[in-house]
Design a protein around this motif. Structure first.
Motif, PDB file in Angstrom:
ATOM      1  N   GLU A   1      -3.718   7.033  -2.406  1.00 28.33           N
ATOM      2  CA  GLU A   1      -3.244   5.816  -2.330  1.00 28.33           C
ATOM      3  C   GLU A   1      -3.389   4.680  -3.152  1.00 28.33           C
ATOM      4  OE1 GLU A   1      -4.145   2.276   0.933  1.00 28.33           O
ATOM      5  OE2 GLU A   1      -4.181   4.397   1.869  1.00 28.33           O
ATOM      6  N   VAL A   2      -2.576   3.977  -3.649  1.00 24.12           N
ATOM      7  CA  VAL A   2      -2.533   2.772  -4.630  1.00 24.12           C
ATOM      8  C   VAL A   2      -1.947   1.585  -4.129  1.00 24.12           C
ATOM      9  CG1 VAL A   2      -0.423   3.645  -5.740  1.00 24.12           C
ATOM     10  CG2 VAL A   2      -1.898   2.391  -6.889  1.00 24.12           C
ATOM     11  N   GLY A   3      -2.496   0.386  -4.460  1.00 25.40           N
ATOM     12  CA  GLY A   3      -2.050  -0.957  -4.009  1.00 25.40           C
ATOM     13  C   GLY A   3      -1.542  -1.576  -5.053  1.00 25.40           C
ATOM     14  N   PHE A   4      -0.391  -2.584  -4.600  1.00 30.08           N
ATOM     15  CA  PHE A   4       0.109  -3.435  -5.858  1.00 30.08           C
ATOM     16  C   PHE A   4       0.406  -4.672  -5.122  1.00 30.08           C
ATOM     17  CE2 PHE A   4       1.697   1.039  -6.839  1.00 30.08           C
ATOM     18  CZ  PHE A   4       1.207   1.051  -8.144  1.00 30.08           C
ATOM     19  N   ALA A   5       0.321  -5.725  -5.844  1.00 25.25           N
ATOM     20  CA  ALA A   5       0.404  -7.265  -5.545  1.00 25.25           C
ATOM     21  C   ALA A   5       0.845  -8.115  -6.469  1.00 25.25           C
ATOM     22  CB  ALA A   5      -1.028  -7.825  -4.888  1.00 25.25           C
ATOM     23  N   GLY A   6       1.596  -9.262  -6.253  1.00 28.13           N
ATOM     24  CA  GLY A   6       2.199 -10.195  -7.131  1.00 28.13           C
ATOM     25  C   GLY A   6       0.972 -10.962  -8.039  1.00 28.13           C
ATOM     26  N   SER A   7       1.323 -11.645  -8.747  1.00 27.62           N
ATOM     27  CA  SER A   7       0.436 -12.606  -9.424  1.00 27.62           C
ATOM     28  C   SER A   7       0.247 -13.956  -8.946  1.00 27.62           C
ATOM     29  CB  SER A   7       0.832 -12.678 -11.150  1.00 27.62           C
ATOM     30  OG  SER A   7       0.807 -11.180 -11.752  1.00 27.62           O
ATOM     31  N   TYR A   8       0.898 -14.221  -8.068  1.00 28.92           N
ATOM     32  CA  TYR A   8       0.863 -15.661  -7.542  1.00 28.92           C
ATOM     33  C   TYR A   8       1.276 -15.544  -6.064  1.00 28.92           C
ATOM     34  CZ  TYR A   8       5.756 -15.783  -8.794  1.00 28.92           C
ATOM     35  OH  TYR A   8       7.121 -15.463  -8.894  1.00 28.92           O
ATOM     36  N   PRO A   9       1.079 -16.530  -5.232  1.00 25.68           N
ATOM     37  CA  PRO A   9       1.431 -16.105  -3.727  1.00 25.68           C
ATOM     38  C   PRO A   9       2.749 -16.285  -3.429  1.00 25.68           C
ATOM     39  CG  PRO A   9      -0.334 -18.195  -4.016  1.00 25.68           C
ATOM     40  CD  PRO A   9       0.423 -17.608  -5.350  1.00 25.68           C
ATOM     41  N   GLY A  10       3.306 -15.355  -2.482  1.00 29.01           N
ATOM     42  CA  GLY A  10       4.754 -14.885  -2.528  1.00 29.01           C
ATOM     43  C   GLY A  10       4.971 -13.565  -1.583  1.00 29.01           C
ATOM     44  N   LYS A  11       6.016 -13.045  -1.839  1.00 26.60           N
ATOM     45  CA  LYS A  11       6.497 -12.267  -0.909  1.00 26.60           C
ATOM     46  C   LYS A  11       6.862 -10.681  -1.511  1.00 26.60           C
ATOM     47  CE  LYS A  11       6.884 -13.666   3.482  1.00 26.60           C
ATOM     48  NZ  LYS A  11       6.051 -13.133   4.655  1.00 26.60           N
ATOM     49  N   ILE A  12       6.661  -9.845  -1.041  1.00 30.47           N
ATOM     50  CA  ILE A  12       7.189  -8.451  -1.617  1.00 30.47           C
ATOM     51  C   ILE A  12       8.312  -7.747  -0.760  1.00 30.47           C
ATOM     52  CG2 ILE A  12       6.502  -6.124  -2.288  1.00 30.47           C
ATOM     53  CD1 ILE A  12       3.518  -7.215  -2.579  1.00 30.47           C
TER      54      ILE A  12
ATOM     55  N   ARG B   1       0.822  -1.291  -0.133  1.00 31.54           N
ATOM     56  CA  ARG B   1       0.111  -0.019   0.075  1.00 31.54           C
ATOM     57  C   ARG B   1       0.878   0.967   0.023  1.00 31.54           C
ATOM     58  NH1 ARG B   1      -4.433  -0.457   4.609  1.00 31.54           N
ATOM     59  NH2 ARG B   1      -5.260   1.512   3.447  1.00 31.54           N
ATOM     60  N   VAL B   2       0.823   2.103  -0.842  1.00 30.90           N
ATOM     61  CA  VAL B   2       1.656   3.210  -1.204  1.00 30.90           C
ATOM     62  C   VAL B   2       0.983   4.625  -1.021  1.00 30.90           C
ATOM     63  CG1 VAL B   2       3.362   4.310  -2.609  1.00 30.90           C
ATOM     64  CG2 VAL B   2       2.934   1.950  -2.875  1.00 30.90           C
ATOM     65  N   ARG B   3       1.244   5.370  -0.168  1.00 30.38           N
ATOM     66  CA  ARG B   3       0.458   6.508   0.065  1.00 30.38           C
ATOM     67  C   ARG B   3       1.242   7.777  -0.704  1.00 30.38           C
ATOM     68  NH1 ARG B   3      -0.414   3.078   4.020  1.00 30.38           N
ATOM     69  NH2 ARG B   3       1.924   3.393   4.690  1.00 30.38           N
ATOM     70  N   LEU B   4       0.639   8.465  -1.596  1.00 31.28           N
ATOM     71  CA  LEU B   4       1.457   9.402  -2.492  1.00 31.28           C
ATOM     72  C   LEU B   4       0.975  10.798  -2.094  1.00 31.28           C
ATOM     73  CD1 LEU B   4       0.769   7.791  -5.848  1.00 31.28           C
ATOM     74  CD2 LEU B   4       2.696   7.622  -4.340  1.00 31.28           C
ATOM     75  N   ALA B   5       2.169  11.599  -1.858  1.00 27.77           N
ATOM     76  CA  ALA B   5       1.908  12.828  -1.588  1.00 27.77           C
ATOM     77  C   ALA B   5       1.505  13.517  -3.061  1.00 27.77           C
ATOM     78  CB  ALA B   5       3.202  13.678  -1.302  1.00 27.77           C
ATOM     79  N   LEU B   6       1.095  14.965  -3.018  1.00 24.04           N
ATOM     80  CA  LEU B   6       0.668  15.570  -4.143  1.00 24.04           C
ATOM     81  C   LEU B   6       1.881  15.694  -5.026  1.00 24.04           C
ATOM     82  CD1 LEU B   6      -1.226  17.505  -5.913  1.00 24.04           C
ATOM     83  CD2 LEU B   6      -0.313  19.494  -4.366  1.00 24.04           C
TER      84      LEU B   6
ATOM     85  N   TYR C   1      -5.571  -1.703  -6.256  1.00 25.23           N
ATOM     86  CA  TYR C   1      -6.892  -0.824  -6.182  1.00 25.23           C
ATOM     87  C   TYR C   1      -5.987   0.728  -6.266  1.00 25.23           C
ATOM     88  CZ  TYR C   1      -5.019   0.050  -1.717  1.00 25.23           C
ATOM     89  OH  TYR C   1      -4.093   0.224  -0.512  1.00 25.23           O
ATOM     90  N   LYS C   2      -6.947   1.842  -6.340  1.00 25.46           N
ATOM     91  CA  LYS C   2      -6.247   3.062  -6.255  1.00 25.46           C
ATOM     92  C   LYS C   2      -7.490   4.169  -5.945  1.00 25.46           C
ATOM     93  CE  LYS C   2      -6.948   4.826 -11.174  1.00 25.46           C
ATOM     94  NZ  LYS C   2      -7.680   6.044 -10.537  1.00 25.46           N
ATOM     95  N   THR C   3      -7.166   5.058  -5.219  1.00 22.62           N
ATOM     96  CA  THR C   3      -8.053   6.189  -4.732  1.00 22.62           C
ATOM     97  C   THR C   3      -8.490   6.842  -6.125  1.00 22.62           C
ATOM     98  OG1 THR C   3      -6.438   7.628  -3.964  1.00 22.62           O
ATOM     99  CG2 THR C   3      -7.643   6.410  -2.291  1.00 22.62           C
ATOM    100  N   ALA C   4      -9.559   7.652  -6.062  1.00 24.92           N
ATOM    101  CA  ALA C   4      -9.914   8.301  -7.392  1.00 24.92           C
ATOM    102  C   ALA C   4      -9.094   9.589  -7.563  1.00 24.92           C
ATOM    103  CB  ALA C   4     -11.358   8.978  -7.120  1.00 24.92           C
ATOM    104  N   ASN C   5      -8.181   9.873  -6.564  1.00 25.40           N
ATOM    105  CA  ASN C   5      -7.544  11.306  -6.808  1.00 25.40           C
ATOM    106  C   ASN C   5      -6.195  10.645  -7.732  1.00 25.40           C
ATOM    107  OD1 ASN C   5      -6.582  10.137  -4.424  1.00 25.40           O
ATOM    108  ND2 ASN C   5      -6.407  12.198  -3.463  1.00 25.40           N
ATOM    109  N   VAL C   6      -5.902   9.490  -7.811  1.00 26.57           N
ATOM    110  CA  VAL C   6      -4.687   9.033  -8.591  1.00 26.57           C
ATOM    111  C   VAL C   6      -4.953   8.761  -9.869  1.00 26.57           C
ATOM    112  CG1 VAL C   6      -2.995   7.152  -8.413  1.00 26.57           C
ATOM    113  CG2 VAL C   6      -3.850   7.911  -6.406  1.00 26.57           C
ATOM    114  N   SER C   7      -4.373   9.498 -11.028  1.00 29.53           N
ATOM    115  CA  SER C   7      -4.549   9.463 -12.289  1.00 29.53           C
ATOM    116  C   SER C   7      -3.373   8.229 -12.910  1.00 29.53           C
ATOM    117  CB  SER C   7      -4.144  10.806 -12.877  1.00 29.53           C
ATOM    118  OG  SER C   7      -2.734  11.131 -12.814  1.00 29.53           O
ATOM    119  N   TRP C   8      -3.707   7.688 -13.824  1.00 33.99           N
ATOM    120  CA  TRP C   8      -2.671   6.382 -14.317  1.00 33.99           C
ATOM    121  C   TRP C   8      -2.763   6.859 -15.573  1.00 33.99           C
ATOM    122  CZ3 TRP C   8      -5.413   1.035 -13.810  1.00 33.99           C
ATOM    123  CH2 TRP C   8      -6.688   1.239 -14.274  1.00 33.99           C
TER     124      TRP C   8
END
Length: 298
Positions: free
Chosen positions: A128-139, A64-69, A82-89
């Motif tokens: 905020e935006v969240g990232f995860a891998g494609s299979y069980p494991g560690k980050i 989970r990454v919390r981004l400043a302006l 996932y991402k909050t609505a104020n994150v453009s991609w």
């Protein structure tokens, strides 16, 4: 305008010493907190902002990454949860010029990654935006100093700050490329900044002294410092090679430097879950040849 970290007095940008206490301004002037400096193409320092993040979970982790302006990260395509609505991609090729973009796309094709990466940018506070891998494991989050580089297995890259460069490194030794379990192509990640990598199972981190060696089952290497020497060696006798369950070769890493080892590879997971599996955990030594370009351990 900067401030002296010793007495708090204002210091002119071109001053060498604080007029109030005599403290060296270059070493003691304080500006914005949570920032570092790294080299850019033109030689001027580029600020590397502090990245606020948490990694949650056990073997199904999410970052989970919390981004400043105005803060930005880029990720492998399809890794965003996932991402909050104020994150453009925006999905685009990395690089500033057309040549850099085409070269980057070619390199990513070689590593088996998507041609594009996705950039996430905060348009306001509390993003905020969240990232995860494609299979069980560690980050694993890795802080890289300016110019510091790590080599990682293919598909290990998850996301990073935009100051981190993602490129390709070729295995220099022919035997390691054929039988090391990682193939001939590795991902090279160069700082400054924070990069996040993902692999299966749990991680074990080693720090090798100069000349210290570690033998690892092929395919279980996640990442290692550029200073670590990577090679392979024969397991020993014929009986051990055929019936020891580890194949014909072991990967050998020689310090100095750090390395990450994973407890579960994707290929091992696939083999265990295969409906036609007949039992046992041994590797077929002859299958090492078939996986030499694909990075397979089997």
């Amino acid at each position: 305008m900067a401030f002296c970290s010793n007495c708090g007095n204002q210091v002119a940008d071109d001053a060498k010493f604080c007029a109030a206490c005599g403290n060296p301004a270059r070493a003691g002037a304080a500006g914005a907190t949570g920032a570092a400096s790294g080299p850019t193409l033109g030689g001027a320092p580029e600020p590397v902002s502090h990245l606020d993040y948490t990694i949650q979970g056990d073997n199904l982790q999410i970052a989970r990454v919390r981004l400043a302006l105005g803060q930005e990260v880029y990720a492998e395509a399809g890794k965003m949860i996932y991402k909050t609505a104020n994150v453009s991609w925006e999905t685009r090729m990395s690089g500033n010029t057309l040549g850099e973009k085409l070269l980057g796309a070619l390199r990513r094709t070689v590593t088996g990654e998507s041609l594009f990466v996705t950039y996430f940018r905060a348009n306001s506070a509390n993003a905020e935006v969240g990232f995860a891998g494609s299979y069980p494991g560690k980050i694993q989050a890795i802080e890289l100093a300016p110019g510091q580089a790590i080599l990682a297995q293919r598909d290990a890259f998850l996301f990073a700050q935009p100051t981190v460069s993602l490129s390709v490194a070729l295995v220099r030794k022919l035997g390691a490329g054929f039988f090391g379990g990682e193939g001939f192509v590795l991902e090279k990640l160069t700082g400054p900044g924070t990069v996040f990598i993902h692999a299966g199972g749990d991680f074990i981190e080693f720090t090798l002294n100069p000349g210290e060696r570690l033998q690892v089952s092929v395919g279980c290497i996640v990442a290692f410092d550029e200073t670590v020497d990577y090679d392979i060696e024969y397991v020993g006798g014929i009986k051990t090679a055929l019936f020891g369950g580890e194949g014909l070769f072991l990967a050998t890493l020689t310090g100095p430097g750090r390395l990450l080892v994973q407890s579960m590879t994707l290929e091992k997971m696939r083999r265990e879950l295969a409906p036609t599996r007949h039992g046992g955990d041994s590797h077929n030594p002859l299958q090492s040849v078939t996986g030499m370009f694909s990075g397979s351990e089997d």
